[in-house]
Design an enzyme around this catalytic site. Structure first.
Site, short mmCIF file in Angstrom:
data_model
loop_
_atom_site.label_atom_id
_atom_site.label_comp_id
_atom_site.label_asym_id
_atom_site.label_seq_id
_atom_site.Cartn_x
_atom_site.Cartn_y
_atom_site.Cartn_z
N GLU A 303 0.72 -1.28 -0.03
CA GLU A 303 0.11 0.06 -0.05
C GLU A 303 0.90 1.26 -0.09
O GLU A 303 1.01 2.01 0.93
CB GLU A 303 -0.96 0.01 1.37
CG GLU A 303 -1.72 -1.26 1.42
CD GLU A 303 -2.73 -1.37 2.71
OE1 GLU A 303 -2.03 -0.65 3.81
OE2 GLU A 303 -3.63 -1.87 2.65
N PRO A 304 1.53 1.45 -1.10
CA PRO A 304 2.62 2.75 -1.08
C PRO A 304 1.56 4.03 -1.31
O PRO A 304 0.48 3.95 -1.98
CB PRO A 304 3.39 2.75 -2.38
CG PRO A 304 2.48 1.76 -3.27
CD PRO A 304 1.80 0.73 -2.56
N ARG A 306 2.96 7.75 0.11
CA ARG A 306 4.02 8.88 -0.13
C ARG A 306 4.83 8.72 -1.28
O ARG A 306 4.87 9.46 -2.28
CB ARG A 306 4.73 8.88 1.06
CG ARG A 306 6.04 9.91 1.33
CD ARG A 306 7.04 9.53 2.17
NE ARG A 306 6.35 9.06 3.62
CZ ARG A 306 5.98 10.09 4.41
NH1 ARG A 306 6.52 11.27 4.56
NH2 ARG A 306 5.48 9.74 5.79
N ARG A 342 4.30 19.29 8.28
CA ARG A 342 5.16 18.14 8.61
C ARG A 342 6.47 18.62 9.21
O ARG A 342 6.98 17.90 10.02
CB ARG A 342 5.68 17.61 7.20
CG ARG A 342 4.56 16.89 6.46
CD ARG A 342 4.67 15.83 5.24
NE ARG A 342 5.30 14.68 5.86
CZ ARG A 342 6.68 14.38 6.10
NH1 ARG A 342 7.49 15.26 5.47
NH2 ARG A 342 7.23 13.52 6.47
N TYR A 346 6.93 16.66 12.58
CA TYR A 346 7.96 15.44 12.28
C TYR A 346 9.32 15.88 12.43
O TYR A 346 10.20 14.98 12.16
CB TYR A 346 7.44 14.28 11.46
CG TYR A 346 6.31 14.16 10.97
CD1 TYR A 346 5.44 13.34 11.94
CD2 TYR A 346 5.72 14.47 9.81
CE1 TYR A 346 4.16 13.12 11.61
CE2 TYR A 346 4.14 14.41 9.72
CZ TYR A 346 3.67 13.42 10.55
OH TYR A 346 2.31 13.29 10.17
N CYS A 373 0.92 32.42 13.30
CA CYS A 373 1.24 32.93 14.52
C CYS A 373 1.74 32.12 15.46
O CYS A 373 1.35 31.76 16.52
CB CYS A 373 -0.08 33.66 15.12
SG CYS A 373 -0.75 34.90 14.15
N GLU A 374 2.90 31.30 15.11
CA GLU A 374 3.53 30.46 15.81
C GLU A 374 5.31 30.74 15.67
O GLU A 374 5.53 30.71 14.41
CB GLU A 374 3.27 29.02 15.69
CG GLU A 374 1.74 29.01 16.14
CD GLU A 374 1.45 27.34 16.45
OE1 GLU A 374 2.25 26.69 16.91
OE2 GLU A 374 0.32 27.24 16.29
N TYR A 403 1.07 13.99 1.86
CA TYR A 403 0.44 14.48 3.33
C TYR A 403 1.01 16.00 3.36
O TYR A 403 1.50 16.51 4.40
CB TYR A 403 1.54 13.74 4.16
CG TYR A 403 1.24 12.42 4.20
CD1 TYR A 403 -0.03 11.76 4.48
CD2 TYR A 403 2.10 11.47 3.61
CE1 TYR A 403 -0.31 10.45 4.66
CE2 TYR A 403 1.82 9.81 3.46
CZ TYR A 403 0.77 9.55 3.88
OH TYR A 403 0.57 7.99 3.98
#
Ligand SMILES: Cc1ncc(COP(=O)(O)O)c(C=O)c1O
Ligand SMILES: N[C@@H](CCCC[NH3+])C(=O)O
Length: 445
Positions: A303-304, A306, A342, A346, A373-374, A403
């Site tokens: 099940e690829p 990415r 991401r 991660y 705002c971070e 993703y």
């Protein structure tokens, strides 16, 4: 052999190709620092569709889908739609003869909208809601991968015989990927533990449901996995479980789904996943284990997600300002963690390229940040960009097909960018960008 070497490019271009392997194979150098993706200049795409924009190279997606089928012709290849799900991409996947993994009624609705054959759909999810299950049963999806005893009971009462199911197993394999996307290890929400005996209990539970027909087992050890040995170990353990079930129940399960998770390079110099090595080693491992347990070899599914769409995507941003802050130079762009969470989730790293003008200025490391705002809204830390980078410049970030669109949010009431398909010199809006009106229309005050 890597995926890039397996299948020659589908398109052709007269322009010079980029040497960096992190761009779609057909990416070409244009005039004045421009790049062409799918034969379309990025400067033209930015002018026509604005920034930020997600771009997806259709030929690259198709090429990758074919490479998987070619590497494992005996297996079923099910594209994991969570990586990028929209009607056009799902249609390409259908046309390339792949199956489809969906994990919600929403992803299934996309498949249904393009008439994706139900028998080639697998439904996943650790917490499928009754609506998810009803949608799957209603469309007649080929297999549902059950992930809890409650779900087995619920599906048992909703479904009609023979609803085919697989049991999701946690094989206890550490795929050595980021903790948040390692799903093969014990003590987590996905699957039934092999080591504790929970997987065998789940099988008994399924067998007790008259409406369900158990056709196989499933595992998925994680995402962005580079080590073929981890897949091999999982495959061996799964065949061991097939053998134990054969011994206990006399069951010969015809299917073994080994999930996805094949890594892609995000930075120049990172290795491509060894797809041929994976195919050979897993094939040998499964055959060997089956032979030693005197079991017929099950049909494999992989099940690829990415690795089909990730390297086919590029995101375009416009520089809003450049600021010297303490020790670092910050290059702020008109997108950020709402279109690419991401890096914050991660610690993912990206490469960034100036597009649309030539400069002789030396390159120096800068930090590309978003508009949110971070302080943690960083898209790419310490990436080399020309010293004269300035507001208005166009930046392109490769390997953003998986993703990104599917993980995007409306943080700070920012509309999600459009998804533009490119192929053979033609650009098409696949998913339009969200406007303020779209966002306000959902706010009922
Ligand atoms: C069950 C299952 N299959 C396939 C995938 C696809 O993974 P990847 O996109 O890493 O290939 C995922 C996501 O990790 C998944 O949860
Ligand atoms: N969202 C993750 C992958 C999740 C895989 C789905 N199970 C990433 O971007 O790396």
């Amino acid at each position: 052999m890597t995926l890039a070497e397996l299948v020659p490019s589908l398109g052709s271009s007269l322009q010079a190709k980029l040497s960096e392997r992190i761009w779609p194979l057909d990416t070409a150098l244009g005039h004045d620092g421009d790049l062409l993706l799918g034969g379309v200049p990025l400067t033209r795409l930015a002018a026509q569709f604005g920034t930020p924009s997600y771009l997806i190279d259709e030929n690259e997606v198709r090429r990758r889908a074919r490479a998987y089928r070619q590497a494992m012709p005996e297996a079923e290849v099910a594209y994991a739609g969570k990586a990028l799900s929209c009607k056009a991409v799902v249609r390409w996947i259908d046309e390339e003869g792949l199956s489809l993994d969906v994990c919600s009624a929403g992803e299934l609705a996309v498949a249904r909208a393009v008439g994706f054959p139900a028998e080639r759909i697998v439904m996943h999810g650790n917490a499928k809601t009754p609506d998810d299950l009803k949608a799957a049963i209603g469309y007649g999806v080929g297999r549902i991968v059950v992930d809890s005893l409650d779900e087995i009971d619920q599906l048992g009462s909703l479904a009609r015989y023979p609803q085919r199911v697989l049991v999701r197993v946690t094989p206890g394999v550490d795929a050595r990927t980021h903790r948040a996307i390692a799903t093969g290890v014990e003590d987590q929400k996905f699957g039934f533990s092999l080591a504790s005996g929970a997987a065998e209990d789940a099988v008994r539970h399924v067998l007790a449901q008259p409406s369900l027909r158990l056709v196989g087992l499933h595992c998925h050890i994680g995402s962005q996995v580079t080590r073929v040995a981890s897949f091999e170990l999982a495959a061996r353990r799964m065949v061991g479980l097939l053998a134990a079930l054969h011994a206990e129940h006399g069951l010969t399960l015809p299917q073994l789904d080994l999930g996805g998770g094949f890594a892609v390079p995000y930075l120049d110099g990172e290795d491509e996943f060894d797809l041929t090595g994976f195919a050979n080693r897993v094939r040998v491992a499964v055959h060997y284990e089956c032979q030693s347990h005197r079991l017929p070899v099950p049909r494999l599914t992989i099940e690829p997600g990415r690795s089909i769409v990730g390297p086919a995507g590029v995101t375009l941003y416009r520089v809003v300002n450049v600021k010297q802050g303490g020790a670092r130079t910050f290059v702020a762009v008109d997108g950020g963690m709402s279109d690419n969470p991401r890096p914050s989730l991660y610690g993912a790293r990206y490469s960034v390229r100036l597009v649309g003008r030539h400069t002789r200025a030396p390159r120096r490391p800068v930090t590309v940040v978003g508009r949110h705002c971070e302080a943690g809204d960083v898209l790419a830390a310490d990436v080399p960009l020309p010293q004269d980078i300035r507001a208005g410049d166009l930046l392109a970030v490769p390997c953003t097909g998986a993703y990104h669109h599917s993980l995007a949010s409306n943080y700070n009431q920012v509309g999600r960018p459009p998804l533009i398909g490119v192929r053979d010199g033609v650009a098409t809006v696949l998913v339009r960008g969200e406007t303020e009106d779209d966002l306000l229309a959902r706010d009922l005050g």
